[in-house]
Design a protein around this motif. Structure first.
Motif, mmCIF file in Angstrom:
data_model
loop_
_atom_site.group_PDB
_atom_site.id
_atom_site.type_symbol
_atom_site.label_atom_id
_atom_site.label_comp_id
_atom_site.label_asym_id
_atom_site.label_seq_id
_atom_site.Cartn_x
_atom_site.Cartn_y
_atom_site.Cartn_z
ATOM 1 N N SER A 337 0.824 -1.217 0.000
ATOM 2 C CA SER A 337 0.000 0.000 0.000
ATOM 3 C C SER A 337 0.851 1.256 0.000
ATOM 4 O O SER A 337 0.419 2.311 -0.474
ATOM 5 C CB SER A 337 -0.925 0.004 1.229
ATOM 6 N N MET A 338 2.060 1.168 0.530
ATOM 7 C CA MET A 338 2.984 2.295 0.562
ATOM 8 C C MET A 338 3.694 2.501 -0.776
ATOM 9 O O MET A 338 4.439 3.464 -0.946
ATOM 10 C CB MET A 338 4.035 2.081 1.650
ATOM 11 N N GLY A 339 3.471 1.568 -1.711
ATOM 12 C CA GLY A 339 4.124 1.671 -3.011
ATOM 13 C C GLY A 339 5.461 0.959 -3.087
ATOM 14 O O GLY A 339 6.203 1.123 -4.059
ATOM 15 N N ILE A 340 5.774 0.140 -2.078
ATOM 16 C CA ILE A 340 7.021 -0.625 -2.101
ATOM 17 C C ILE A 340 6.876 -1.765 -3.109
ATOM 18 O O ILE A 340 5.895 -2.514 -3.060
ATOM 19 C CB ILE A 340 7.336 -1.206 -0.709
ATOM 20 N N PRO A 341 7.828 -1.934 -4.035
ATOM 21 C CA PRO A 341 7.746 -3.041 -4.998
ATOM 22 C C PRO A 341 7.671 -4.388 -4.287
ATOM 23 O O PRO A 341 8.284 -4.572 -3.227
ATOM 24 C CB PRO A 341 9.050 -2.910 -5.790
ATOM 25 N N SER A 342 6.936 -5.316 -4.866
ATOM 26 C CA SER A 342 6.724 -6.618 -4.240
ATOM 27 C C SER A 342 8.029 -7.339 -3.943
ATOM 28 O O SER A 342 8.183 -7.971 -2.892
ATOM 29 C CB SER A 342 5.848 -7.490 -5.143
#
Length: 380
Positions: A337-342
């Motif tokens: 949700s924070m936009g951190i890549p998987s």
């Protein structure tokens, strides 16, 4: 053994276990029974309720017992939805809520309710301005956690309380499971909060006991129907021994809170500063505006579960972010949700400290971290 998984569960205090044993063996009557044993049990039950209420600065008739955080969250989210559906069927929860809240909201979607998931910024804080835009005339509930269980971000409950100050038709629920003893009570239990959820085993009580705060006058549908316990809201024979133990644990942890928070902050800072020196270490938690006990990090190219087991070989226990979903092998939902890549989110592991931990354990952890870091060089 070094236990750094206190956000998953805590070791009950010896005094708490003693209270549990004494009540379970000496005051074992059903509190609904009319005889002396029942009356004794009922007095313990109400004394525990009163103690919890006073510790939180609330009224005795605003505290209702549950089996823990998941039950409490389910009860509030679903109970409020069905109680208030004639006024509207729109609900807002943050995108980083615990599954007990988020999955309850998703289930309500199958029952005809509309749910919006308020986004967070790149550090994991709810965007209050976007939340404001999501509010509608038919919004009946906003649910935001106090402390995120995966990275420790302390949510802007006071700002949201201010936003909702003149919107009396909207119920405001706070999941406070990770907050007790870690941040100031008035930071998450503001006058605008209508409901809050707590779980005993997160603050050194026994498992299977929790409670909710329900502001006086606020309506909610009963969780269980039957014998009429908990003023008819949760009909089941009360776990009096567990409730008494939880009241004792809450008093102890709040007595320790100020000193404990300073100790936790000092240990976390040493961990944060030390891990920051490693080029391939990723820090997902920060110091400012984060809980003092939670530090989430990763090593590039190394999956979180690999790190958990690597530390376990040295008798050090950490977790892959949320303990409730760690066995699923999915990346932390908060990080996504924070936009951190998987690929980076999958490396995340969580250290969660307690006041019973000490600096020598922190130094031992850092020694083992260095060894593991070197061993993973080829993978990195």
């Amino acid at each position: 053994m070094i236990y750094f998984d206190n956000s998953a569960t805590t070791l009950p205090y010896p005094e708490v276990i003693k209270t549990y044993e004494e009540v379970a063996t000496k005051i074992f009557g059903n509190p609904s029974s009319l005889h002396q044993l029942g009356s004794q049990s009922s007095r313990i039950l109400q004394a525990s309720r009163q103690q919890i209420a006073e510790l939180l600065g609330k009224r005795t008739d605003e505290v209702f017992f549950t089996s823990g955080g998941t039950e409490g969250d389910n009860w509030v989210i679903k109970g409020l939805a069905f109680e208030k559906q004639r006024y509207g069927k729109h609900i807002i929860v943050s995108d980083i809520e615990h599954p007990a809240v988020k999955e309850s909201a998703k289930w309500l979607q199958t029952q005809g309710f509309e749910v919006d998931f308020a986004p967070v910024d790149k550090k994991g804080f709810v965007k209050v301005d976007v939340l404001e835009e999501l509010l509608r005339p038919d919004t009946i509930l906003v649910s935001i956690m106090a402390v995120n269980n995966e990275i420790g971000s302390v949510q802007p409950i006071k700002a949201i309380s201010k936003l909702l100050a003149d919107k009396a038709s909207i119920s405001f629920h706070v999941d406070a499971v990770q907050a007790i003893g870690k941040i100031a009570t008035d930071a998450y239990l503001t006058d605008r909060v209508d409901f809050a959820t707590f779980s005993g085993h997160k603050f050194h009580s026994v498992r299977g006991v929790g409670f909710i705060y329900k502001k006086i006058g606020k309506k909610i549908s009963p969780l269980l129907n039957g014998g009429g316990q908990e003023l008819g809201f949760r009909s089941t024979t009360e776990n009096v021994a567990g409730i008494a133990a939880t009241a004792k644990a809450l008093r102890i942890v709040l007595d320790k809170a100020k000193i404990g928070q300073k100790k936790l902050s000092a240990m976390k800072k040493v961990l944060f500063d030390s891990l920051s020196h490693y080029d391939d270490a990723i820090l997902f938690s920060e110091l400012a505006h984060f809980a003092p006990n939670i530090l989430t990090f990763g090593i590039k190219g190394v999956r979180g579960e690999v790190l958990v087991h690597a530390f376990e070989e040295h008798d050090i226990y950490i977790s892959t972010t949320s303990s409730c979903s760690s066995k699923a092998g999915k990346p932390a939902g908060t990080l996504i949700s924070m936009g951190i890549p998987s690929r980076l989110a999958q490396t995340a592991v969580r250290i969660s400290l307690d006041e019973d931990n000490d600096m020598s354990q922190v130094e031992q952890f850092l020694t083992i971290f260095k060894q593991i870091y070197e061993k993973t060089k080829k993978v990195r």
